[in-house]
Design a protein around this motif. Structure first.
Motif, PDB file in Angstrom:
ATOM      1  N   ILE A 138       0.958  -1.337  -0.186  1.00  0.00           N
ATOM      2  CA  ILE A 138       0.024  -0.144  -0.035  1.00  0.00           C
ATOM      3  C   ILE A 138       0.845   1.417   0.135  1.00  0.00           C
ATOM      4  CG2 ILE A 138      -1.906   1.182   1.244  1.00  0.00           C
ATOM      5  CD1 ILE A 138      -2.214  -1.505   2.590  1.00  0.00           C
ATOM      6  N   LEU A 139       0.742   2.061  -0.896  1.00  0.00           N
ATOM      7  CA  LEU A 139       1.495   3.358  -1.216  1.00  0.00           C
ATOM      8  C   LEU A 139       0.597   4.384  -1.500  1.00  0.00           C
ATOM      9  CD1 LEU A 139       4.606   1.902  -3.084  1.00  0.00           C
ATOM     10  CD2 LEU A 139       4.695   2.573  -0.636  1.00  0.00           C
ATOM     11  N   PRO A 140       0.904   5.613  -1.080  1.00  0.00           N
ATOM     12  CA  PRO A 140       0.192   6.773  -1.556  1.00  0.00           C
ATOM     13  C   PRO A 140       0.841   7.314  -2.636  1.00  0.00           C
ATOM     14  CG  PRO A 140       1.823   7.428   0.289  1.00  0.00           C
ATOM     15  CD  PRO A 140       1.860   5.957   0.119  1.00  0.00           C
ATOM     16  N   ASP A 141      -0.052   8.102  -3.417  1.00  0.00           N
ATOM     17  CA  ASP A 141       0.597   8.934  -4.527  1.00  0.00           C
ATOM     18  C   ASP A 141       1.045  10.293  -3.973  1.00  0.00           C
ATOM     19  OD1 ASP A 141      -1.736  10.480  -4.392  1.00  0.00           O
ATOM     20  OD2 ASP A 141      -2.506   9.720  -6.366  1.00  0.00           O
ATOM     21  N   GLU A 142       1.280  11.335  -4.763  1.00  0.00           N
ATOM     22  CA  GLU A 142       1.781  12.583  -4.387  1.00  0.00           C
ATOM     23  C   GLU A 142       0.772  13.254  -3.458  1.00  0.00           C
ATOM     24  OE1 GLU A 142       3.624  14.934  -7.675  1.00  0.00           O
ATOM     25  OE2 GLU A 142       5.457  13.538  -7.605  1.00  0.00           O
ATOM     26  N   GLU A 143      -0.557  13.044  -3.799  1.00  0.00           N
ATOM     27  CA  GLU A 143      -1.773  13.586  -3.322  1.00  0.00           C
ATOM     28  C   GLU A 143      -2.106  12.978  -2.106  1.00  0.00           C
ATOM     29  OE1 GLU A 143      -1.886  13.156  -6.833  1.00  0.00           O
ATOM     30  OE2 GLU A 143      -0.983  15.145  -6.816  1.00  0.00           O
ATOM     31  N   GLY A 144      -1.754  11.663  -1.920  1.00  0.00           N
ATOM     32  CA  GLY A 144      -2.097  10.931  -0.706  1.00  0.00           C
ATOM     33  C   GLY A 144      -3.031   9.830  -0.917  1.00  0.00           C
ATOM     34  N   GLU A 145      -3.442   9.738  -2.203  1.00  0.00           N
ATOM     35  CA  GLU A 145      -4.251   8.730  -2.407  1.00  0.00           C
ATOM     36  C   GLU A 145      -3.684   7.331  -2.570  1.00  0.00           C
ATOM     37  OE1 GLU A 145      -7.249   7.350  -6.195  1.00  0.00           O
ATOM     38  OE2 GLU A 145      -6.432   9.466  -6.152  1.00  0.00           O
ATOM     39  N   LEU A 146      -4.297   6.379  -1.828  1.00  0.00           N
ATOM     40  CA  LEU A 146      -3.701   5.111  -1.600  1.00  0.00           C
ATOM     41  C   LEU A 146      -3.900   4.159  -2.872  1.00  0.00           C
ATOM     42  CD1 LEU A 146      -4.708   4.562   2.228  1.00  0.00           C
ATOM     43  CD2 LEU A 146      -2.453   5.391   1.340  1.00  0.00           C
ATOM     44  N   TYR A 147      -2.755   3.545  -2.969  1.00  0.00           N
ATOM     45  CA  TYR A 147      -2.859   2.174  -4.274  1.00  0.00           C
ATOM     46  C   TYR A 147      -2.479   1.160  -3.387  1.00  0.00           C
ATOM     47  CZ  TYR A 147      -2.834   5.784  -8.103  1.00  0.00           C
ATOM     48  OH  TYR A 147      -3.061   6.693  -8.834  1.00  0.00           O
ATOM     49  N   PHE A 148      -3.192  -0.005  -3.846  1.00  0.00           N
ATOM     50  CA  PHE A 148      -2.977  -1.405  -3.118  1.00  0.00           C
ATOM     51  C   PHE A 148      -2.623  -2.594  -4.291  1.00  0.00           C
ATOM     52  CE2 PHE A 148      -6.059   1.167  -1.121  1.00  0.00           C
ATOM     53  CZ  PHE A 148      -6.021   0.972   0.344  1.00  0.00           C
ATOM     54  N   THR A 149      -1.822  -3.218  -3.936  1.00  0.00           N
ATOM     55  CA  THR A 149      -1.651  -4.540  -4.527  1.00  0.00           C
ATOM     56  C   THR A 149      -1.414  -5.603  -3.732  1.00  0.00           C
ATOM     57  OG1 THR A 149      -0.455  -3.368  -6.456  1.00  0.00           O
ATOM     58  CG2 THR A 149      -0.064  -5.656  -6.411  1.00  0.00           C
ATOM     59  N   GLN A 150      -2.163  -6.608  -3.871  1.00  0.00           N
ATOM     60  CA  GLN A 150      -2.014  -7.917  -3.042  1.00  0.00           C
ATOM     61  C   GLN A 150      -1.680  -9.185  -4.149  1.00  0.00           C
ATOM     62  OE1 GLN A 150      -4.653  -9.167   0.175  1.00  0.00           O
ATOM     63  NE2 GLN A 150      -3.090 -10.507   0.924  1.00  0.00           N
ATOM     64  N   ILE A 151      -0.667  -9.656  -3.822  1.00  0.00           N
ATOM     65  CA  ILE A 151      -0.281 -10.951  -4.839  1.00  0.00           C
ATOM     66  C   ILE A 151      -0.299 -12.397  -4.071  1.00  0.00           C
ATOM     67  CG2 ILE A 151       1.501 -11.951  -6.144  1.00  0.00           C
ATOM     68  CD1 ILE A 151       2.487  -9.334  -7.014  1.00  0.00           C
ATOM     69  N   PHE A 152      -1.022 -13.149  -4.354  1.00  0.00           N
ATOM     70  CA  PHE A 152      -1.297 -14.561  -3.799  1.00  0.00           C
ATOM     71  C   PHE A 152      -0.579 -15.485  -4.391  1.00  0.00           C
ATOM     72  CE2 PHE A 152      -4.768 -11.762  -3.660  1.00  0.00           C
ATOM     73  CZ  PHE A 152      -5.484 -11.824  -2.208  1.00  0.00           C
ATOM     74  N   VAL A 153       0.069 -16.491  -3.708  1.00  0.00           N
ATOM     75  CA  VAL A 153       1.049 -17.685  -4.359  1.00  0.00           C
ATOM     76  C   VAL A 153       0.544 -18.849  -3.571  1.00  0.00           C
ATOM     77  CG1 VAL A 153       2.734 -15.844  -5.001  1.00  0.00           C
ATOM     78  CG2 VAL A 153       2.984 -17.175  -2.949  1.00  0.00           C
TER      79      VAL A 153
END
Length: 154
Positions: A138-153
C-alpha cells in the motif's frame, strides 16, 4: 512446458505432480508497513472465519507487489499490466505454481479496500483461493491517494 490460463486477476500454471513440494518460500517478518499488516490481518481473519488456511507472508512476492504499486502510481491508475511477467518472475524465484493479484485505489482506508475486494466476485475468489503465501503493498501517490496490490501464491 506449462499451460497458462488467464482468468480475471489470476494466472494458473500447471507444473506437474511436484508443484507444491518444490515451493521454496523466503519469509521475513516486520517488513510490511502498519497499514499493510492491518490489511494482511483482515484477509487472514476472513480466511480463518471460512475455515481456510492462514496466508504466510512471502518477501519475494512483497518486492513485486511494491514494484507494481509504484508502477500504478506512476501511471495514475490501477492495472494488471505486465502481470504475466510478474507472475513468472515470482514463480521462477519461489517455485510457486499459482499466482494471482488484486489491485485497488480510490479507497481512504484499508477496511474500505478490503470490503470492496469482498464485494467483487473475482477479487473475493483470490482472497478465498487455494493459496499458501501472500504479500501486499500500500503506497500513497503525491496527493496521498492510496494504491493497493496484493499478490497470492501457492
Amino acid at each position: 512446458m506449462g499451460l497458462v490460463v488467464f482468468q480475471s486477476c489470476s494466472k494458473d500454471a500447471y507444473v506437474g505432480k511436484e508443484e507444491q513440494s518444490n515451493l521454496s518460500i523466503s519469509v521475513a517478518s516486520n517488513i510490511q508497513t502498519a497499514q499493510e499488516n492491518e490489511l494482511f490481518d483482515l484477509v487472514n481473519e476472513h480466511r480463518l472465519s471460512l475455515g481456510l488456511n492462514e496466508l504466510q507472508f512471502e518477501s519475494v512476492t512483497y518486492y513485486y507487489a511494491k514494484e507494481h504499486t509504484k508502477y500504478m502510481i506512476d501511471k495514475g491508475q490501477t492495472s494488471h499490466a505486465h502481470f504475466g511477467q510478474r507472475a513468472k518472475s515470482i514463480s521462477d524465484k519461489t517455485g510457486a505454481s499459482d499466482v494471482s493479484e488484486n489491485v485497488a485505489k480510490d479507497y481512504d482506508t484499508v477496511m474500505e479496500a478490503f470490503e470492496a475486494w469482498l464485494d467483487s466476485p473475482n477479487h473475493r475468489k483470490n482472497l478465498e483461493g487455494d493459496y499458501t503465501h501472500s504479500a501486499l503493498s500500500i503506497l500513497p501517490d503525491e496527493e496521498g491517494e492510496l494504491y493497493f496490490t496484493q499478490i497470492f501464491v501457492r
